[in-house]
Design an enzyme around this catalytic site. Structure first.
Site, PDB file in Angstrom:
ATOM      1  CE  LYS A 217       7.388   4.544   6.554  1.00  0.00           C
ATOM      2  NZ  LYS A 217       8.675   3.887   6.722  1.00  0.00           N
TER       3      LYS A 217
ATOM      4  CD  GLU B 268       6.787   5.814  -1.001  1.00  0.00           C
ATOM      5  OE1 GLU B 268       7.298   6.334  -0.027  1.00  0.00           O
ATOM      6  OE2 GLU B 268       7.110   4.678  -1.400  1.00  0.00           O
TER       7      GLU B 268
ATOM      8  CG  HIS C 149       5.985  -4.589   3.517  1.00  0.00           C
ATOM      9  ND1 HIS C 149       6.321  -4.470   2.199  1.00  0.00           N
ATOM     10  CD2 HIS C 149       4.638  -4.537   3.564  1.00  0.00           C
ATOM     11  CE1 HIS C 149       5.229  -4.346   1.477  1.00  0.00           C
ATOM     12  NE2 HIS C 149       4.188  -4.390   2.278  1.00  0.00           N
TER      13      HIS C 149
ATOM     14  NE  ARG D 185      15.668   1.297  13.987  1.00  0.00           N
ATOM     15  CZ  ARG D 185      15.740   0.349  13.055  1.00  0.00           C
ATOM     16  NH1 ARG D 185      16.802  -0.435  12.988  1.00  0.00           N
ATOM     17  NH2 ARG D 185      14.787   0.184  12.176  1.00  0.00           N
TER      18      ARG D 185
HETATM   19  P1  ADP Z   1       8.719   0.514   7.159  1.00  0.00           P
HETATM   20  O1  ADP Z   1       9.330   1.733   7.789  1.00  0.00           O
HETATM   21  O2  ADP Z   1       7.332   0.245   7.661  1.00  0.00           O
HETATM   22  O3  ADP Z   1       9.601  -0.672   7.193  1.00  0.00           O
HETATM   23  P2  ADP Z   1       9.538   1.196   4.435  1.00  0.00           P
HETATM   24  O4  ADP Z   1       9.213   2.479   3.801  1.00  0.00           O
HETATM   25  O5  ADP Z   1      10.934   1.018   4.921  1.00  0.00           O
HETATM   26  O6  ADP Z   1       8.503   0.924   5.636  1.00  0.00           O
HETATM   27  O7  ADP Z   1       9.182   0.016   3.451  1.00  0.00           O
HETATM   28  C1  ADP Z   1       9.231  -1.337   3.874  1.00  0.00           C
HETATM   29  C2  ADP Z   1       9.295  -2.231   2.664  1.00  0.00           C
HETATM   30  O8  ADP Z   1       8.121  -2.062   1.830  1.00  0.00           O
HETATM   31  C3  ADP Z   1      10.461  -1.950   1.742  1.00  0.00           C
HETATM   32  O9  ADP Z   1      11.617  -2.623   2.156  1.00  0.00           O
HETATM   33  C4  ADP Z   1       9.938  -2.479   0.434  1.00  0.00           C
HETATM   34  O10 ADP Z   1      10.042  -3.890   0.442  1.00  0.00           O
HETATM   35  C5  ADP Z   1       8.454  -2.143   0.469  1.00  0.00           C
HETATM   36  N1  ADP Z   1       8.183  -0.845  -0.202  1.00  0.00           N
HETATM   37  C6  ADP Z   1       8.253   0.371   0.364  1.00  0.00           C
HETATM   38  N2  ADP Z   1       7.949   1.337  -0.517  1.00  0.00           N
HETATM   39  C7  ADP Z   1       7.683   0.731  -1.690  1.00  0.00           C
HETATM   40  C8  ADP Z   1       7.294   1.182  -3.008  1.00  0.00           C
HETATM   41  N3  ADP Z   1       7.095   2.465  -3.287  1.00  0.00           N
HETATM   42  N4  ADP Z   1       7.125   0.248  -3.967  1.00  0.00           N
HETATM   43  C9  ADP Z   1       7.291  -1.080  -3.705  1.00  0.00           C
HETATM   44  N5  ADP Z   1       7.624  -1.550  -2.484  1.00  0.00           N
HETATM   45  C10 ADP Z   1       7.836  -0.681  -1.490  1.00  0.00           C
END
Ligand code: ADP
Length: 504
Positions: free
Chosen positions: A116, A200, A235, A292
């Site tokens: 990431k 973040e 999530h 993917r």
């Molecule tokens: P993963 O790869 O573990 O799925 P992501 O970065 O795609 O992680 O984030 C998964 C979920 O977490 C997102 O769909 C969102 O719901 C929540 N999320 C991620 N980053 C943030 C953020 N900065 N603020 C609020 N929610 C977040």
């Protein structure tokens, strides 16, 4: 086109890929663990090879064995599906080095988007907006504290190697930060073998909106509009739709162009997805790219009218994308519910057992992408997602009504499933209005899973009462609520359910 493709996966996605192969006239080789010997994907493939015992690290995750099976069976390409080895750059590279084709992006693109923090650096360099935060792993709690102060609480700690919501911690107060960092690092180390964690800004009430891209080997990169994936628990997505009720054609074009820019920056080829958080004010931030096919790809297929998995295979075989960007305008509305073997009334505890009865919904606009059938054994070795129920209709309200109808038709007996939870979810006025965010489902979980009798119980009770009344009037031969009359109750209950859905 290829002559033969090895499908390095199981469950619904293995079946999905096999179907795509069959329609293209390509032979499909299935692989399976000992637990999956009788799985539908094994039967539907042209050939099937057992690759080891049930644990995935002794079967579906053995890259070398998969390559060896591909060679032995004469397959020219390997489709990894999602999960398992699909986002492992080393596997994509090993496949290529074995003289085979990996149906997915080049190993270098997977690597560029794999961490990431690397993906954030790449996005920033390409002018793609990211959520405020760091692009390097945190050294210690002091550094985390200083950074968190600079953009204010709450903040989100995230594993650089993360996926599936693992290694993520929301921190609301400074005094929670040090402990949360330790916990996130430990979880990341356990899940990914890498304890790098960065920070973040935690956005309040955004939507998760993602953009599907398709890129060929000849420089064409197109986007296929967005999917709304805000309805998440821990999530993890539970319901997805396309298009998003929050995205106008102008915003779709801007998000799409941004996704294409990110894909180009990574040298992307094949199908991929750029995930964004869409804030209430219309600004959006790149989260990551999934390199993917995704679980929720069918909703895009239905509104855009093309087969993404077939296009994955065609792109991997060197074909050019014959489309123009302007031809991709969403038509109607599609919704997907993930049917999992989890018990919503019991904290979504995984449920195991044998499927004793399965009745699938059908009729206009209904699609079932499943990996189960009567007699399937549901164990704990693999993901609890059994199937996806997907509907397509001319508008969002009609798609919701269609999904409700299809969920009512669905019968899965033998294991608990998320079916009734989806029914309740779709009845909620916020969901019907499209007024949702990524925090909505968690905030309403108690209300959606409270101990009120679920609709099946109510319907069963009504049917038993109705049939008993008929019996009293002498219209039935025997009381149906006596021992051994279970199937009679089920039949009557289904009949009653149909009458209800017809408004009778
Ligand atoms: P993963 O790869 O573990 O799925 P992501 O970065 O795609 O992680 O984030 C998964 C979920 O977490 C997102 O769909 C969102 O719901 C929540 N999320 C991620 N980053 C943030 C953020 N900065 N603020 C609020 N929610 C977040």
């Amino acid at each position: 086109m290829f002559h033969k493709v090895l499908v390095a996966n199981r469950g619904e996605i293995a079946l999905r890929v096999i179907r795509a192969c069959q329609e293209l006239g390509v032979k499909a080789v299935a692989v399976y663990s000992e637990a999956d010997a009788r799985a539908p994907h094994v039967r539907e493939a042209d050939e099937a090879v057992c690759i080891g015992p049930p644990p995935s690290n002794q079967s579906y995750l053995l890259g070398d064995r998969l390559i060896e099976v591909a060679r032995r069976t004469g397959a020219e390409a390997i489709h990894p599906g999602y999960g398992f080895l699909s986002e492992r750059a080393w596997f994509a590279r090993a496949v290529r080095e074995a003289g085979l084709v990996f149906v997915g992006p080049p190993a270098e693109a997977i690597e560029a988007m794999g961490s990431k923090t690397d993906a954030r650096q790449l996005a920033i360099a390409a002018g793609v907006p990211v959520v405020p935060g760091t692009t390097e792993a945190l050294r210690d709690a002091d550094e985390a504290m200083a950074i968190a102060e600079s953009f204010g609480y709450p903040v989100l700690l995230k594993a650089a190697a993360g996926g599936g919501g693992k290694g993520m911690r929301v921190v609301r107060e400074p005094h929670e930060l040090a402990a949360a960092l330790g916990a996130a690092q430990r979880e990341a180390k356990n899940a990914f073998g890498d304890d790098a964690v960065y920070v973040e800004k935690y956005l309040d009430g955004p939507r998760h909106v993602e953009v599907q891209v398709l890129a060929d080997m000849h420089g064409t990169v197109l986007h296929l509009g967005e999917r709304e994936c805000s309805l998440q628990r821990r999530h993890q997505k539970m319901v997805e739709e396309a298009p998003s009720p929050a995205v106008s054609p102008a915003l779709r074009a801007r998000m799409g162009e941004t996704a294409v820019a990110a894909a180009r920056a990574a040298g992307y080829v094949n199908a991929g997805t750029c995930e964004f958080l869409l804030d209430r004010d219309g600004s959006f931030y790149f989260l990551e790219m999934n390199t993917r096919i995704q679980v929720e790809h069918p909703v895009t297929e239905l509104v855009m009218g093309l087969d993404l998995v077939q296009w994955q295979l065609r792109i991997a075989a060197g074909e050019r994308l014959p489309f123009e960007q302007k031809s991709f305008v969403p038509r109607g509305w599609a919704i997907e519910c993930r049917i999992t073997s989890e018990d919503p009334a019991n904290g979504f505890l995984p449920s195991t057992g044998r499927i004793t009865h399965l009745h699938l919904p059908s009729g206009p606009g209904v699609r079932w992408d499943g990996g189960i059938e009567d007699g399937s054994e549901i164990g704990l070795h693999y993901d609890p997602m059994l199937a996806k129920l997907i509907v397509h209709a001319p508008s969002r309200p009609l798609a919701i009504a269609r999904m409700q109808r299809a969920l009512r038709e669905l019968v899965v007996e033998g294991v608990e499933t998320s079916r009734s939870f989806h029914l309740r979810l779709l009845e909620h006025p916020d969901v019907q209005a499209g007024d949702i965010s990524i925090q909505w489902l968690e905030a309403h979980l108690a209300e959606l899973t409270s101990a009120q009798p679920d609709d099946d119980t109510i319907r069963r009770a009504a049917v038993v009462a109705a049939l008993a009344a008929q019996h009293d009037r002498g219209q039935l031969a025997a009381p149906v609520h006596s021992a051994g009359a279970e199937s009679g109750v089920r039949e009557g209950w289904r009949w009653q359910a149909r009458r209800e859905s017809l408004g009778q």
